[in-house]
Every structure is written in C-alpha cells, then in structure tokens.
Write a protein that holds these residues in place. Structure first.
Motif, PDB file in Angstrom:
ATOM      1  N   THR A 115       0.824  -1.207   0.000  1.00  0.00           N
ATOM      2  CA  THR A 115       0.000   0.000   0.000  1.00  0.00           C
ATOM      3  C   THR A 115       0.860   1.259   0.000  1.00  0.00           C
ATOM      4  N   SER A 116       2.002   1.210   0.657  1.00  0.00           N
ATOM      5  CA  SER A 116       2.850   2.404   0.771  1.00  0.00           C
ATOM      6  C   SER A 116       3.297   2.935  -0.584  1.00  0.00           C
ATOM      7  N   TYR A 117       3.381   2.089  -1.582  1.00  0.00           N
ATOM      8  CA  TYR A 117       3.756   2.534  -2.922  1.00  0.00           C
ATOM      9  C   TYR A 117       2.655   3.370  -3.576  1.00  0.00           C
ATOM     10  N   LYS A 118       1.445   3.323  -3.018  1.00  0.00           N
ATOM     11  CA  LYS A 118       0.294   4.016  -3.604  1.00  0.00           C
ATOM     12  C   LYS A 118      -0.059   5.306  -2.876  1.00  0.00           C
ATOM     13  N   LEU A 119       0.650   5.636  -1.805  1.00  0.00           N
ATOM     14  CA  LEU A 119       0.295   6.775  -0.970  1.00  0.00           C
ATOM     15  C   LEU A 119       1.011   8.052  -1.381  1.00  0.00           C
ATOM     16  N   THR A 120       0.339   9.172  -1.161  1.00  0.00           N
ATOM     17  CA  THR A 120       0.982  10.477  -1.335  1.00  0.00           C
ATOM     18  C   THR A 120       1.812  10.766  -0.089  1.00  0.00           C
ATOM     19  N   SER A 121       2.660  11.773  -0.155  1.00  0.00           N
ATOM     20  CA  SER A 121       3.495  12.096   1.006  1.00  0.00           C
ATOM     21  C   SER A 121       2.644  12.540   2.199  1.00  0.00           C
ATOM     22  N   ALA A 122       1.546  13.239   1.951  1.00  0.00           N
ATOM     23  CA  ALA A 122       0.663  13.656   3.042  1.00  0.00           C
ATOM     24  C   ALA A 122      -0.041  12.454   3.674  1.00  0.00           C
ATOM     25  N   GLU A 123      -0.438  11.483   2.848  1.00  0.00           N
ATOM     26  CA  GLU A 123      -1.070  10.265   3.371  1.00  0.00           C
ATOM     27  C   GLU A 123      -0.092   9.463   4.220  1.00  0.00           C
ATOM     28  N   VAL A 124       1.170   9.454   3.830  1.00  0.00           N
ATOM     29  CA  VAL A 124       2.197   8.747   4.604  1.00  0.00           C
ATOM     30  C   VAL A 124       2.356   9.398   5.973  1.00  0.00           C
ATOM     31  N   ILE A 125       2.360  10.713   5.990  1.00  0.00           N
ATOM     32  CA  ILE A 125       2.465  11.420   7.273  1.00  0.00           C
ATOM     33  C   ILE A 125       1.263  11.088   8.140  1.00  0.00           C
ATOM     34  N   TYR A 126       0.080  11.048   7.536  1.00  0.00           N
ATOM     35  CA  TYR A 126      -1.122  10.690   8.288  1.00  0.00           C
ATOM     36  C   TYR A 126      -1.022   9.253   8.804  1.00  0.00           C
ATOM     37  N   LEU A 127      -0.642   8.316   7.942  1.00  0.00           N
ATOM     38  CA  LEU A 127      -0.533   6.908   8.340  1.00  0.00           C
ATOM     39  C   LEU A 127       0.450   6.729   9.491  1.00  0.00           C
ATOM     40  N   ASN A 128       1.666   7.232   9.331  1.00  0.00           N
ATOM     41  CA  ASN A 128       2.685   7.063  10.369  1.00  0.00           C
ATOM     42  C   ASN A 128       2.269   7.692  11.690  1.00  0.00           C
ATOM     43  N   ASN A 129       1.711   8.892  11.620  1.00  0.00           N
ATOM     44  CA  ASN A 129       1.374   9.596  12.855  1.00  0.00           C
ATOM     45  C   ASN A 129       0.093   9.085  13.509  1.00  0.00           C
ATOM     46  N   THR A 130      -0.809   8.522  12.736  1.00  0.00           N
ATOM     47  CA  THR A 130      -2.057   8.001  13.300  1.00  0.00           C
ATOM     48  C   THR A 130      -1.892   6.577  13.803  1.00  0.00           C
ATOM     49  N   PHE A 131      -1.317   5.710  12.985  1.00  0.00           N
ATOM     50  CA  PHE A 131      -1.298   4.283  13.297  1.00  0.00           C
ATOM     51  C   PHE A 131      -0.012   3.794  13.953  1.00  0.00           C
ATOM     52  N   LEU A 132       1.096   4.465  13.728  1.00  0.00           N
ATOM     53  CA  LEU A 132       2.356   3.996  14.298  1.00  0.00           C
ATOM     54  C   LEU A 132       2.805   4.814  15.505  1.00  0.00           C
ATOM     55  N   ILE A 133       2.485   6.118  15.513  1.00  0.00           N
ATOM     56  CA  ILE A 133       2.951   6.984  16.599  1.00  0.00           C
ATOM     57  C   ILE A 133       1.810   7.455  17.506  1.00  0.00           C
ATOM     58  N   HIS A 134       0.604   7.557  16.999  1.00  0.00           N
ATOM     59  CA  HIS A 134      -0.598   8.016  17.729  1.00  0.00           C
ATOM     60  C   HIS A 134      -0.528   9.502  18.090  1.00  0.00           C
ATOM     61  N   VAL A 135      -0.505  10.329  17.066  1.00  0.00           N
ATOM     62  CA  VAL A 135      -0.508  11.777  17.211  1.00  0.00           C
ATOM     63  C   VAL A 135      -1.915  12.274  16.869  1.00  0.00           C
ATOM     64  N   SER A 136      -2.342  13.363  17.480  1.00  0.00           N
ATOM     65  CA  SER A 136      -3.675  13.899  17.212  1.00  0.00           C
ATOM     66  C   SER A 136      -3.770  14.438  15.783  1.00  0.00           C
ATOM     67  N   GLU A 137      -5.002  14.477  15.273  1.00  0.00           N
ATOM     68  CA  GLU A 137      -5.211  14.991  13.919  1.00  0.00           C
ATOM     69  C   GLU A 137      -4.831  16.470  13.824  1.00  0.00           C
ATOM     70  N   GLU A 138      -5.059  17.206  14.884  1.00  0.00           N
ATOM     71  CA  GLU A 138      -4.672  18.620  14.891  1.00  0.00           C
ATOM     72  C   GLU A 138      -3.167  18.765  14.698  1.00  0.00           C
ATOM     73  N   ARG A 139      -2.406  17.927  15.393  1.00  0.00           N
ATOM     74  CA  ARG A 139      -0.946  17.965  15.276  1.00  0.00           C
ATOM     75  C   ARG A 139      -0.496  17.503  13.883  1.00  0.00           C
ATOM     76  N   ILE A 140      -1.171  16.501  13.328  1.00  0.00           N
ATOM     77  CA  ILE A 140      -0.840  16.020  11.982  1.00  0.00           C
ATOM     78  C   ILE A 140      -1.055  17.135  10.960  1.00  0.00           C
ATOM     79  N   ALA A 141      -2.150  17.873  11.095  1.00  0.00           N
ATOM     80  CA  ALA A 141      -2.415  18.999  10.189  1.00  0.00           C
ATOM     81  C   ALA A 141      -1.298  20.038  10.290  1.00  0.00           C
TER      82      ALA A 141
END
Length: 173
Positions: A115-141
């Motif tokens: 799946t990672s080959y299909k993601l944009t750079s912004a989606e990767v930041i969202y994925l890593n910060n949401t599912f691997l690190i657990h950062v709030s959406e406000e912080r991701i923005a």
C-alpha cells in the motif's frame, strides 16, 4: 510461504513506508471524494487502529529473525488417509500457533508495504502519525502545514487505500 519478516523490518516499517511513497510521489494522488464517501471511514479507522496495535505489538510478543536469510519450510509431508486421533503433541500445536502469528504479522507487513507505494506524502504522514505513533489529527495537520478541514480529505483517501489492502485481516473472529 517461505518468508518471515525480520525484526529490523518491523522496527523500521515507518521509514520503509516513507521511502516507498517518495519513490512514486510524482504519480500518486488522493482518491476522489465520491469514492471515499462510499466507505464508512469511522468504522474503518477503528478496525485499522486495532489491526495496527496487534501488528505493532507482535514485534514484542513473538520472536522474529534478525537477518534476511531465514526461511520457513515444512518438515512434514502430506499423507492422505484416515486417522482416528490427533498425532500432534501439545508442543507441536503451540509451535504451529506461534508460527501462524509470525506468518500473520508478515502478511500484514507485506500488505502495508504494498500500500505504501500508492500513498501520497501527506497520506504517509497521516498513516505514520495516526497508526504507528498516535498523534492527534490537529498535530498532523500542523506537521503537514494544512487546515484540519483539508486533512479530512487526506485522511479518507489514506483510510480507503489501507482498507482495500488490509480489510481481509480485520474480519471479526
């Protein structure tokens, strides 16, 4: 399957995702909104959070090889015929379940990488910060440098792309 993910690969999954997405950054795009609206993103996110929690904890609960040359091959042959009782011991059953967990983790890892080959750079930041690190959406923005409203488009696109590949691992038992 004759491949088991290594401990190093599990520990560096976030970096691998970033590198893979960067290799296709010029051609990857967000999914159109009408496609994303066909999915229940709230339920998808909830199920994916559970799956990623299981995936991340596997590196601590099970032993994974440290180098790439490890392969699993069966040490038994298929025998056809009728048997009245089980010929496997409790230890063999425990080892089998342990290996099944390793294979399950490997399958999830390979699907995430695919799946990672299909993601944009912004989606990767969202994925890593949401599912691997657990950062709030406000912080991701803030990290991406966009509004929380625009982050919702990125979030939905990322969730749908992940869901298409990982749905088979989220089925309720």
């Amino acid at each position: 399957m004759d491949y088991i993910v290594t401990l190093e690969q599990l520990l560096n999954v976030g970096d691998t995702i970033v590198n893979n997405a960067n290799s296709n950054s010029k051609i990857n795009q967000l999914l159109d909104e009408y496609i994303c609206n066909q999915y229940d993103c709230i339920t998808i996110k909830s199920k994916l959070l559970k799956l990623f929690a299981t995936f991340k904890s596997a590196r601590y609960l099970y032993e994974f090889p440290e180098d790439d040359n490890i392969k699993i091959t069966p040490t038994y042959e298929l025998r056809e015929g009728f048997t009245q009782r089980s010929t496997t011991s409790k230890i063999e059953n425990a080892v089998s379940k342990y290996i099944d967990k390793q294979i399950f983790t490997t399958d999830i890892y390979l699907s995430i990488i695919k799946t990672s080959y299909k993601l944009t750079s912004a989606e990767v930041i969202y994925l890593n910060n949401t599912f691997l690190i657990h950062v709030s959406e406000e912080r991701i923005a803030e990290i991406i440098g966009i509004s929380k409203t625009y982050l919702q488009k990125i979030k939905k696109s990322c969730l749908v792309k992940l869901w298409v590949e990982l749905e088979k691992y989220c089925q309720d038992d």
